[in-house]
Design a protein around this motif. Structure first.
Motif, PDB file in Angstrom:
ATOM      1  N   GLN A  42      17.232  23.858  19.477  1.00 16.03           N
ATOM      2  CA  GLN A  42      18.240  24.201  20.261  1.00 16.03           C
ATOM      3  C   GLN A  42      17.988  24.941  21.471  1.00 16.03           C
ATOM      4  OE1 GLN A  42      20.742  26.638  17.514  1.00 16.03           O
ATOM      5  NE2 GLN A  42      22.026  24.966  16.784  1.00 16.03           N
ATOM      6  N   LEU A  43      16.920  25.720  21.122  1.00 16.53           N
ATOM      7  CA  LEU A  43      16.328  26.572  22.614  1.00 16.53           C
ATOM      8  C   LEU A  43      15.477  25.668  23.339  1.00 16.53           C
ATOM      9  CD1 LEU A  43      14.855  29.678  20.610  1.00 16.53           C
ATOM     10  CD2 LEU A  43      16.805  29.537  22.087  1.00 16.53           C
ATOM     11  N   LEU A  44      14.934  24.752  22.915  1.00 12.73           N
ATOM     12  CA  LEU A  44      14.365  23.700  23.600  1.00 12.73           C
ATOM     13  C   LEU A  44      15.460  22.873  24.442  1.00 12.73           C
ATOM     14  CD1 LEU A  44      11.478  22.600  21.058  1.00 12.73           C
ATOM     15  CD2 LEU A  44      10.956  23.485  23.450  1.00 12.73           C
ATOM     16  N   GLY A  45      16.244  22.438  23.941  1.00 13.08           N
ATOM     17  CA  GLY A  45      17.363  21.880  24.483  1.00 13.08           C
ATOM     18  C   GLY A  45      18.031  22.649  25.730  1.00 13.08           C
ATOM     19  N   GLU A  46      18.168  23.912  25.365  1.00 12.64           N
ATOM     20  CA  GLU A  46      18.624  24.695  26.537  1.00 12.64           C
ATOM     21  C   GLU A  46      17.931  24.659  27.703  1.00 12.64           C
ATOM     22  OE1 GLU A  46      19.363  28.554  24.851  1.00 12.64           O
ATOM     23  OE2 GLU A  46      20.913  27.724  23.318  1.00 12.64           O
ATOM     24  N   ILE A  47      16.683  24.439  27.555  1.00 15.13           N
ATOM     25  CA  ILE A  47      15.728  24.637  29.167  1.00 15.13           C
ATOM     26  C   ILE A  47      15.565  23.154  29.703  1.00 15.13           C
ATOM     27  CG2 ILE A  47      14.837  26.802  28.212  1.00 15.13           C
ATOM     28  CD1 ILE A  47      12.122  25.133  27.549  1.00 15.13           C
ATOM     29  N   GLY A  48      16.156  22.090  28.715  1.00 19.22           N
ATOM     30  CA  GLY A  48      16.091  20.677  29.240  1.00 19.22           C
ATOM     31  C   GLY A  48      14.740  19.832  28.746  1.00 19.22           C
ATOM     32  N   ALA A  73       7.295  23.727  27.395  1.00 21.84           N
ATOM     33  CA  ALA A  73       8.250  24.142  26.817  1.00 21.84           C
ATOM     34  C   ALA A  73       8.252  24.989  25.739  1.00 21.84           C
ATOM     35  CB  ALA A  73       9.128  22.886  26.657  1.00 21.84           C
ATOM     36  N   LEU A  74       7.594  24.598  24.556  1.00 24.50           N
ATOM     37  CA  LEU A  74       7.321  25.592  23.251  1.00 24.50           C
ATOM     38  C   LEU A  74       6.673  26.737  23.822  1.00 24.50           C
ATOM     39  CD1 LEU A  74       5.767  22.631  21.320  1.00 24.50           C
ATOM     40  CD2 LEU A  74       8.144  23.856  20.827  1.00 24.50           C
TER      41      LEU A  74
END
Length: 209
Positions: A42-48, A73-74
């Motif tokens: 979810q957190l990765l999705g939030e930053i695209g 991103a990670l």
């Protein structure tokens, strides 16, 4: 078609030593942060830069590679340096595999990754022009111009070289010969004195303004 698929599979590199280290570090940092694979996804999705929870599991099992965009991103969502994902959390003489046929001591790997030293463990001889040139080339290609210019200031250069000599001296006490350690100690003392002189000069210049 089957032959082409087999040929493509043979040409694809498996997860190497650095990829394996990323997998281990990812699992360690995720666990330490108390994040489930679903929450991390979810957190990765939030930053695209979405990665499915199953994809994260595959990375941690060393079944899926991490590309450079995934790595950044990670690192962002885990709030760690990208280097912390790439390298083992050790320092000193422990050997770190970087490629199938390349291993270097951990202290040197971190120096190299941080832009502080080429990935070579040798004493710089003033007469070894090629080594000096390679060191300068390493710095000029590894650092932004602004940071490189900062190092060119006499005080900054002395501070950088002092840190470099001390960082090589301490682990070298367990590894190097007494004469090599004595050389590094003398170099550290020389750069310490130069740094002191440069700071004194700056103090004098400020007093004249």
């Amino acid at each position: 078609m089957a032959a082409e698929e087999q040929r493509a599979k043979r040409q694809t590199n498996d997860v190497g030593p650095t990829g394996a280290q990323v997998a281990e570090n990812l699992r360690s940092f995720r666990t330490e942060r108390g994040l489930s694979t679903i929450r991390l996804s979810q957190l990765l999705g939030e930053i695209g830069r979405p990665i499915q929870a199953t994809g994260i599991t595959k990375i941690e099992k060393k079944e899926r590679k991490v590309d450079v965009d995934d790595l950044v991103a990670l690192a962002l969502v885990l709030n760690v340096s990208p280097l912390a994902l790439l390298l083992p959390s050790v320092d000193g003489d422990e050997m770190v595999p970087l490629a199938p046929t390349v291993e270097l001591p951990a202290w040197l790997v971190w120096e190299w990754a941080e832009g502080a030293s080429p990935a070579i463990d040798v004493l710089v001889d003033d007469g070894d022009d090629s080594l000096v040139r390679e060191t300068h080339a390493y710095e000029s290609l590894s650092l932004p111009p602004q940071r490189l210019n900062e190092r060119k200031h006499p005080a900054s250069r002395a501070a950088f070289m002092l840190r470099k000599q001390v960082r090589q001296l301490v682990p070298g006490l367990r590894r190097d010969t007494p004469s090599a350690s004595a050389y590094r100690l003398a170099e550290a003392q020389r750069w310490h004195q130069r740094l002191t002189d440069e700071l004194d000069q700056i103090k004098d210049d400020l007093g004249k303004e």
